[in-house]
Design a protein around this motif. Sequence first.
Motif, PDB file in Angstrom:
ATOM      1  N   THR A 194       3.945  -2.945 -23.521  1.00 21.97           N
ATOM      2  CA  THR A 194       2.951  -3.461 -22.589  1.00 21.97           C
ATOM      3  C   THR A 194       3.549  -3.464 -21.183  1.00 21.97           C
ATOM      4  N   ILE A 195       2.841  -2.847 -20.241  1.00 23.64           N
ATOM      5  CA  ILE A 195       3.224  -2.879 -18.828  1.00 23.64           C
ATOM      6  C   ILE A 195       2.303  -3.872 -18.140  1.00 23.64           C
ATOM      7  N   GLU A 196       2.874  -4.960 -17.644  1.00 23.53           N
ATOM      8  CA  GLU A 196       2.097  -5.980 -16.949  1.00 23.53           C
ATOM      9  C   GLU A 196       2.240  -5.774 -15.445  1.00 23.53           C
ATOM     10  N   LEU A 197       1.114  -5.709 -14.754  1.00 31.86           N
ATOM     11  CA  LEU A 197       1.113  -5.461 -13.317  1.00 31.86           C
ATOM     12  C   LEU A 197       0.824  -6.752 -12.574  1.00 31.86           C
ATOM     13  N   GLY A 198       1.708  -7.115 -11.632  1.00 28.73           N
ATOM     14  CA  GLY A 198       1.436  -8.246 -10.760  1.00 28.73           C
ATOM     15  C   GLY A 198       0.438  -7.882  -9.683  1.00 28.73           C
ATOM     16  N   SER A 199       0.119  -8.847  -8.826  1.00 29.73           N
ATOM     17  CA  SER A 199      -0.828  -8.607  -7.745  1.00 29.73           C
ATOM     18  C   SER A 199      -0.323  -7.508  -6.832  1.00 29.73           C
ATOM     19  N   GLY A 200      -1.235  -6.615  -6.419  1.00 28.61           N
ATOM     20  CA  GLY A 200      -0.839  -5.553  -5.506  1.00 28.61           C
ATOM     21  C   GLY A 200      -1.627  -4.289  -5.733  1.00 28.61           C
ATOM     22  N   LEU A 231       0.805  -1.218   0.000  1.00 32.77           N
ATOM     23  CA  LEU A 231       0.000   0.000   0.000  1.00 32.77           C
ATOM     24  C   LEU A 231       0.843   1.277   0.000  1.00 32.77           C
ATOM     25  N   ASN A 232       2.025   1.249   0.560  1.00 33.27           N
ATOM     26  CA  ASN A 232       2.835   2.466   0.611  1.00 33.27           C
ATOM     27  C   ASN A 232       3.790   2.582  -0.575  1.00 33.27           C
ATOM     28  N   LEU A 233       3.307   2.092  -1.741  1.00 35.04           N
ATOM     29  CA  LEU A 233       4.071   2.221  -2.981  1.00 35.04           C
ATOM     30  C   LEU A 233       4.485   3.673  -3.205  1.00 35.04           C
ATOM     31  N   ALA A 234       5.708   3.886  -3.632  1.00 32.14           N
ATOM     32  CA  ALA A 234       6.161   5.242  -3.969  1.00 32.14           C
ATOM     33  C   ALA A 234       5.244   5.834  -5.019  1.00 32.14           C
ATOM     34  N   SER A 235       4.867   7.087  -4.850  1.00 30.30           N
ATOM     35  CA  SER A 235       3.817   7.693  -5.651  1.00 30.30           C
ATOM     36  C   SER A 235       4.146   7.749  -7.128  1.00 30.30           C
ATOM     37  N   ASN A 236       5.409   7.697  -7.492  1.00 34.11           N
ATOM     38  CA  ASN A 236       5.754   7.906  -8.897  1.00 34.11           C
ATOM     39  C   ASN A 236       6.202   6.628  -9.604  1.00 34.11           C
ATOM     40  N   GLU A 237       6.109   5.436  -8.944  1.00 34.92           N
ATOM     41  CA  GLU A 237       6.692   4.241  -9.545  1.00 34.92           C
ATOM     42  C   GLU A 237       5.968   3.808 -10.821  1.00 34.92           C
ATOM     43  N   LEU A 238       4.633   3.727 -10.791  1.00 36.47           N
ATOM     44  CA  LEU A 238       3.898   3.340 -11.993  1.00 36.47           C
ATOM     45  C   LEU A 238       4.013   4.431 -13.056  1.00 36.47           C
ATOM     46  N   GLN A 239       3.936   5.672 -12.636  1.00 35.91           N
ATOM     47  CA  GLN A 239       4.084   6.764 -13.604  1.00 35.91           C
ATOM     48  C   GLN A 239       5.468   6.739 -14.235  1.00 35.91           C
ATOM     49  N   GLU A 240       6.510   6.403 -13.469  1.00 35.59           N
ATOM     50  CA  GLU A 240       7.860   6.317 -14.031  1.00 35.59           C
ATOM     51  C   GLU A 240       7.951   5.201 -15.067  1.00 35.59           C
ATOM     52  N   ALA A 241       7.281   4.070 -14.788  1.00 30.21           N
ATOM     53  CA  ALA A 241       7.282   2.974 -15.763  1.00 30.21           C
ATOM     54  C   ALA A 241       6.624   3.420 -17.061  1.00 30.21           C
ATOM     55  N   ILE A 242       5.552   4.186 -16.950  1.00 29.55           N
ATOM     56  CA  ILE A 242       4.882   4.714 -18.143  1.00 29.55           C
ATOM     57  C   ILE A 242       5.807   5.689 -18.873  1.00 29.55           C
ATOM     58  N   ASN A 243       6.435   6.562 -18.131  1.00 31.66           N
ATOM     59  CA  ASN A 243       7.329   7.549 -18.749  1.00 31.66           C
ATOM     60  C   ASN A 243       8.494   6.895 -19.477  1.00 31.66           C
ATOM     61  N   ASN A 244       8.961   5.771 -18.934  1.00 26.56           N
ATOM     62  CA  ASN A 244      10.120   5.105 -19.516  1.00 26.56           C
ATOM     63  C   ASN A 244       9.765   4.135 -20.641  1.00 26.56           C
ATOM     64  N   ALA A 245       8.487   3.843 -20.781  1.00 27.33           N
ATOM     65  CA  ALA A 245       8.064   2.882 -21.811  1.00 27.33           C
ATOM     66  C   ALA A 245       8.161   3.517 -23.193  1.00 27.33           C
ATOM     67  N   LYS A 246       8.321   2.665 -24.198  1.00 35.07           N
ATOM     68  CA  LYS A 246       8.325   3.097 -25.587  1.00 35.07           C
ATOM     69  C   LYS A 246       6.920   2.920 -26.180  1.00 35.07           C
ATOM     70  N   ASN A 247       6.664   3.627 -27.250  1.00 40.54           N
ATOM     71  CA  ASN A 247       5.378   3.484 -27.935  1.00 40.54           C
ATOM     72  C   ASN A 247       5.116   2.015 -28.260  1.00 40.54           C
ATOM     73  N   GLY A 248       3.918   1.537 -27.897  1.00 39.04           N
ATOM     74  CA  GLY A 248       3.540   0.165 -28.188  1.00 39.04           C
ATOM     75  C   GLY A 248       3.926  -0.834 -27.130  1.00 39.04           C
ATOM     76  N   PRO A 299       1.017   5.622 -26.930  1.00 39.34           N
ATOM     77  CA  PRO A 299       0.340   4.345 -27.161  1.00 39.34           C
ATOM     78  C   PRO A 299       1.007   3.228 -26.367  1.00 39.34           C
ATOM     79  N   LEU A 300       0.278   2.603 -25.450  1.00 38.02           N
ATOM     80  CA  LEU A 300       0.792   1.441 -24.727  1.00 38.02           C
ATOM     81  C   LEU A 300      -0.364   0.707 -24.068  1.00 38.02           C
ATOM     82  N   THR A 301      -0.046  -0.460 -23.502  1.00 46.10           N
ATOM     83  CA  THR A 301      -1.032  -1.297 -22.827  1.00 46.10           C
ATOM     84  C   THR A 301      -0.651  -1.439 -21.356  1.00 46.10           C
ATOM     85  N   ILE A 302      -1.634  -1.299 -20.472  1.00 43.64           N
ATOM     86  CA  ILE A 302      -1.460  -1.657 -19.068  1.00 43.64           C
ATOM     87  C   ILE A 302      -2.390  -2.831 -18.783  1.00 43.64           C
ATOM     88  N   ASP A 303      -1.798  -3.963 -18.367  1.00 44.31           N
ATOM     89  CA  ASP A 303      -2.533  -5.221 -18.233  1.00 44.31           C
ATOM     90  C   ASP A 303      -2.347  -5.767 -16.817  1.00 44.31           C
TER      91      ASP A 303
END
Length: 405
Positions: free
Chosen positions: A31-37, A12-29, A48-52
């Motif tokens: 896929t960001i796969e999220l595990g349980s949590g 629950l105390n995930l750093a506020s910018n971790e998912l946003q950083e993954a999006i920022n670092n991703a390339k067009n097209g 353009p990208l996928t969050i699954d």
Amino acid sequence: MRKFIFLTLIVLNLASNELQEAINNAKNGDTIELGSGVYKGNITINKPLTIDGINKTAIIVGDENGSVINITSPNVVIKNLTITNSGKIHADEDSAIKITNSNNVEILNNKIKDTLFGVTFLKSNNAKVIGNEISSYDSVTAFKGDALKFWYSHDNKIIDNNITNSRDAVFWYSSKNLIKNNHGKNCRYSLHFMYSSDNLIQNNTFDSNKVGIFFMFSKDTTLKDNLIKNSIGAYGVAIGMKDSSNLKIINNKIIYNARGFYLDQSPYQPNTINEFVGNLIAYNSVAVQFHALLEKSIFKDNTFKSNIEVALNDTPGVNMNKNEWSNNYFDDYDGFDLDKDGFGDTPYLSYSYADKLWQHRPSVRFFYGSNAISLLNFIAKLAPFSEPEFILKDERPRTKAKDEN
């Protein structure tokens, strides 16, 4: 070849910018796969990208300010997630997912709960919204947001969604949308169209909403094979329309509503027609209510069963002869079929007698259904003490309902 980024279990105390950083670092097209949590929301997707969420155990939680996911890019896919905790500002349309000026977005198999608006499309076309569960914050219906909102958004597919305990699914200035196989329950309007046209509404089930489907200033839309039931209360309506034209209402089941169809100045445009064909209208207080009739509607091959009133006109002085009725079944038809062709030998006629008192004077409605009104109607039909008001005439009524043939 697409690149896959996998984020591991998050607490629950995930750093506020971790998912946003993954999006920022991703390339067009990518896929960001999220595990349980649980993942921090209030993110922006501008490419353009996928969050699954893969196994549907990833939860994106907003901080109750603004929208949980903001999409400003075409070709984004959001799927298999739980999304919760949007802001609560109606003027900002705080949403689980807000899509702005972005085409070809796909929202698939998500669970959206405890948000103000569910999914909001602003000038965004060719989207797919499929297989989602959507509900709003637990509050008074008027204070909730819309489960789905489309504003100037066209050619979208809204299929197999389950919407409960929200305000409306609303389409403003939005055309050529397909709304199919959805379920709506305990909302205000399951579907609400404003200034929209050329939409197809098919095979949906809407149960226990204040209003099933309502059109305002809309046109050129087809409704077919829908089930709408239990729209009750002071303004309960299964299918209603105001100033709306060229609607085709085909093979729907309209059951246990305060009013089955409510027609307010509809059709509206000169020389247009609304068609009601092959519908089952049963167990409603009023099957069809007319208000301020302007242009004609066509009622053909419908089945009217066990309604308290088949039709009423609540606006004195309009010409009810404009409407066209043919080959409908009325369970209160008292004629014969001597030649056994399946149609009555005499027309089905409906007049308003003493009950026009309650139609035109709301204060009398308290007594509707009472023994006194029933007795007045019976006496008036035998020996009218005032000129009865013509409601409808079907020259060739069916003597058997279609499901009895």
